[in-house]
Design a protein around this motif. Structure first.
Motif, PDB file in Angstrom:
ATOM      1  N   ASP A 136      -9.317  -4.862  -4.567  1.00 43.39           N
ATOM      2  CA  ASP A 136      -9.637  -3.457  -4.827  1.00 43.39           C
ATOM      3  C   ASP A 136     -10.876  -2.970  -4.092  1.00 43.39           C
ATOM      4  O   ASP A 136     -11.157  -1.770  -4.106  1.00 43.39           O
ATOM      5  CB  ASP A 136      -9.838  -3.243  -6.335  1.00 43.39           C
ATOM      6  CG  ASP A 136      -8.533  -3.392  -7.104  1.00 43.39           C
ATOM      7  OD1 ASP A 136      -7.470  -3.352  -6.469  1.00 43.39           O
ATOM      8  OD2 ASP A 136      -8.588  -3.563  -8.330  1.00 43.39           O
ATOM      9  N   GLN A 140      -9.292  -3.328   0.587  1.00 41.86           N
ATOM     10  CA  GLN A 140      -8.964  -1.916   0.805  1.00 41.86           C
ATOM     11  C   GLN A 140      -9.935  -1.273   1.782  1.00 41.86           C
ATOM     12  O   GLN A 140      -9.543  -0.439   2.606  1.00 41.86           O
ATOM     13  CB  GLN A 140      -8.981  -1.188  -0.539  1.00 41.86           C
ATOM     14  CG  GLN A 140      -7.844  -1.606  -1.460  1.00 41.86           C
ATOM     15  CD  GLN A 140      -7.909  -0.905  -2.793  1.00 41.86           C
ATOM     16  OE1 GLN A 140      -8.736  -0.027  -2.999  1.00 41.86           O
ATOM     17  NE2 GLN A 140      -7.045  -1.299  -3.709  1.00 41.86           N
ATOM     18  N   SER A 143      -8.915  -2.327   5.212  1.00 40.61           N
ATOM     19  CA  SER A 143      -7.685  -1.638   5.595  1.00 40.61           C
ATOM     20  C   SER A 143      -7.971  -0.201   6.020  1.00 40.61           C
ATOM     21  O   SER A 143      -7.432   0.285   7.021  1.00 40.61           O
ATOM     22  CB  SER A 143      -6.699  -1.655   4.425  1.00 40.61           C
ATOM     23  OG  SER A 143      -5.524  -0.944   4.738  1.00 40.61           O
ATOM     24  N   SER A 144      -8.846   0.482   5.269  1.00 34.43           N
ATOM     25  CA  SER A 144      -9.200   1.854   5.639  1.00 34.43           C
ATOM     26  C   SER A 144      -9.901   1.896   6.995  1.00 34.43           C
ATOM     27  O   SER A 144      -9.608   2.751   7.843  1.00 34.43           O
ATOM     28  CB  SER A 144     -10.113   2.463   4.564  1.00 34.43           C
ATOM     29  OG  SER A 144      -9.447   2.519   3.321  1.00 34.43           O
ATOM     30  N   GLN A 243      -8.604   3.405  -7.181  1.00 39.58           N
ATOM     31  CA  GLN A 243      -8.814   2.960  -5.809  1.00 39.58           C
ATOM     32  C   GLN A 243      -7.584   2.251  -5.268  1.00 39.58           C
ATOM     33  O   GLN A 243      -7.151   2.506  -4.137  1.00 39.58           O
ATOM     34  CB  GLN A 243     -10.030   2.021  -5.760  1.00 39.58           C
ATOM     35  CG  GLN A 243     -11.357   2.716  -5.989  1.00 39.58           C
ATOM     36  CD  GLN A 243     -12.508   1.738  -6.068  1.00 39.58           C
ATOM     37  OE1 GLN A 243     -12.319   0.559  -6.373  1.00 39.58           O
ATOM     38  NE2 GLN A 243     -13.716   2.212  -5.810  1.00 39.58           N
ATOM     39  N   GLY A 244      -7.024   1.344  -6.082  1.00 39.74           N
ATOM     40  CA  GLY A 244      -5.837   0.626  -5.636  1.00 39.74           C
ATOM     41  C   GLY A 244      -4.652   1.541  -5.431  1.00 39.74           C
ATOM     42  O   GLY A 244      -3.895   1.394  -4.463  1.00 39.74           O
ATOM     43  N   ALA A 247      -5.114   3.548  -2.294  1.00 41.36           N
ATOM     44  CA  ALA A 247      -4.922   2.690  -1.120  1.00 41.36           C
ATOM     45  C   ALA A 247      -3.442   2.550  -0.808  1.00 41.36           C
ATOM     46  O   ALA A 247      -3.026   2.604   0.363  1.00 41.36           O
ATOM     47  CB  ALA A 247      -5.558   1.325  -1.363  1.00 41.36           C
ATOM     48  N   ASN A 248      -2.620   2.371  -1.850  1.00 39.56           N
ATOM     49  CA  ASN A 248      -1.176   2.297  -1.634  1.00 39.56           C
ATOM     50  C   ASN A 248      -0.619   3.619  -1.107  1.00 39.56           C
ATOM     51  O   ASN A 248       0.260   3.647  -0.243  1.00 39.56           O
ATOM     52  CB  ASN A 248      -0.475   1.911  -2.938  1.00 39.56           C
ATOM     53  CG  ASN A 248      -0.589   0.430  -3.233  1.00 39.56           C
ATOM     54  OD1 ASN A 248      -0.894  -0.374  -2.358  1.00 39.56           O
ATOM     55  ND2 ASN A 248      -0.350   0.068  -4.482  1.00 39.56           N
ATOM     56  N   GLU A 292       1.137  -5.188  -0.229  1.00 40.57           N
ATOM     57  CA  GLU A 292       0.203  -4.473  -1.092  1.00 40.57           C
ATOM     58  C   GLU A 292       0.844  -4.073  -2.405  1.00 40.57           C
ATOM     59  O   GLU A 292       0.224  -4.109  -3.447  1.00 40.57           O
ATOM     60  CB  GLU A 292      -0.336  -3.229  -0.361  1.00 40.57           C
ATOM     61  CG  GLU A 292      -1.174  -3.542   0.861  1.00 40.57           C
ATOM     62  CD  GLU A 292      -2.468  -4.232   0.508  1.00 40.57           C
ATOM     63  OE1 GLU A 292      -2.898  -4.128  -0.649  1.00 40.57           O
ATOM     64  OE2 GLU A 292      -3.059  -4.888   1.369  1.00 40.57           O
TER      65      GLU A 292
END
Length: 333
Positions: A136, A140, A143-144, A243-244, A247-248, A292
């Motif tokens: 989390d 993430q 990834s961003s 947040q998770g 992100a998805n 993910e």
């Protein structure tokens, strides 16, 4: 149970011989056999002790008859009865003591096994917590940054200003998640919550950070006029879930808008995350190479499970996704 180390069978045998001599010389010494009974039962093996008790009892009976001068049936029956009762009581007490010792040993062993099991369970729980925190926060964030840097690379030649904006955004994300990593190491609250203001303020900061060229995130708080003040662990869990979920949305949903709705009801607090993306089948296995969906949703359910909460996901292909995390208020008090 064995006797003292200094009073072994040899010395005890010598004491018995001395007693027998005394009984022959003075029959009144015969009742000193009672402590010899117990000493023999404690010092000798069971069969040898029973044989000794029989011999001692015979000596007592003979001594008492000799002392009486006439035949008395009571003298013939009383010493064996006393010896039998004393021996039975002693042996029964010894068996009970042995069972108690065995029970105590078993309890000690069980406590040790339970302590080892609790340590293993604690280790697994800590590993699960660490995996969720890493997913989390650090995962993430990386990834961003990757997506922003890839976007910058695509427009590096054609639109340098936009490329620089993407790079600055990637740097901002890196700075934020560096703070998250430091707080994660020290096991503190998420950075957005650490700044103060509560969960609603943290959700707005998250929405502002996640909004960009291709995704707009809105936040709505419905607390019925009450300030949404919740325990730190609940706020932290709901913020991590938000947040998770975002992100998805950012990486898999291809959505243009998303919304975070925090609702404070009488019996529970609910966080809804909705998006207008292409949706997915919640029952299907993870389709993304990074998995993910497969990791994020179980992590969210695990977080909520620790608080007695539930996670509901409603989605269909082409119809977007609604994720709802509910935590009972009685578990937060």
């Amino acid at each position: 149970m064995p006797g003292p180390a200094w009073f072994g069978p040899a010395r005890f045998g010598a004491v018995v011989v001395v007693w027998m001599v005394l009984v022959v010389l003075a029959p009144s010494f015969s009742w000193c056999a009672v402590p010899l009974f117990y000493t023999g039962l404690r010092t000798l093996p069971t069969r040898a002790a029973l044989a000794l008790v029989t011999v001692l009892t015979a000596f007592v009976v003979a001594a008492q008859l000799r002392l009486a001068g006439t035949f008395d049936p009571n003298l013939l029956l009383a010493p064996p009865a006393v010896a039998a009762i004393a021996t039975t009581v002693f042996l029964r007490t010894e068996r009970q003591a042995a069972r108690q010792r065995a029970l105590i040993d078993d309890l000690i062993r069980t406590r040790r096994e339970l302590a080892a099991s609790e340590r293993r369970t604690g280790t697994l729980a800590e590993r699960q917590r660490l995996s969720m925190e890493i997913h989390d926060t650090l995962a993430q964030g990386l990834s961003s940054q990757r997506m922003l840097l890839q976007a910058a690379d695509r427009v590096w030649e054609s639109d340098p200003d936009k490329a620089r904006a993407h790079v600055r955004s990637a740097a901002s994300v890196a700075e934020h998640h560096l703070a998250e990593a430091r707080r994660f190491v020290h096991d503190l609250a998420p950075a957005d919550l650490a700044r103060g203001g509560g969960l609603d303020v943290a959700l707005r900061a998250l929405a502002e950070r996640e909004s960009g060229d291709h995704l707009t995130v809105r936040v709505h708080v419905d607390a019925g006029g009450r300030p949404p003040r919740l325990p730190d662990r609940v706020q932290s869990a709901l913020l991590r879930i938000a947040q998770g979920a975002l992100a998805n949305v950012r990486e898999h949903a291809d959505a243009s808008t998303a919304a975070l709705t925090l609702t404070l009801l009488d019996d529970q607090v609910v966080l809804d995350v909705t998006d207008d993306g292409h949706g997915f089948d919640p029952a299907a296995p993870p389709a993304s190479p990074a998995g993910e969906r497969g990791h994020g949703l179980p992590a969210m359910r695990a977080r909520l499970g620790q608080l007695g909460g539930t996670l509901t996901v409603e989605s269909a292909r082409g119809e977007g996704t609604v994720l709802s995390a509910a935590v009972p208020l009685e578990t937060t008090r």
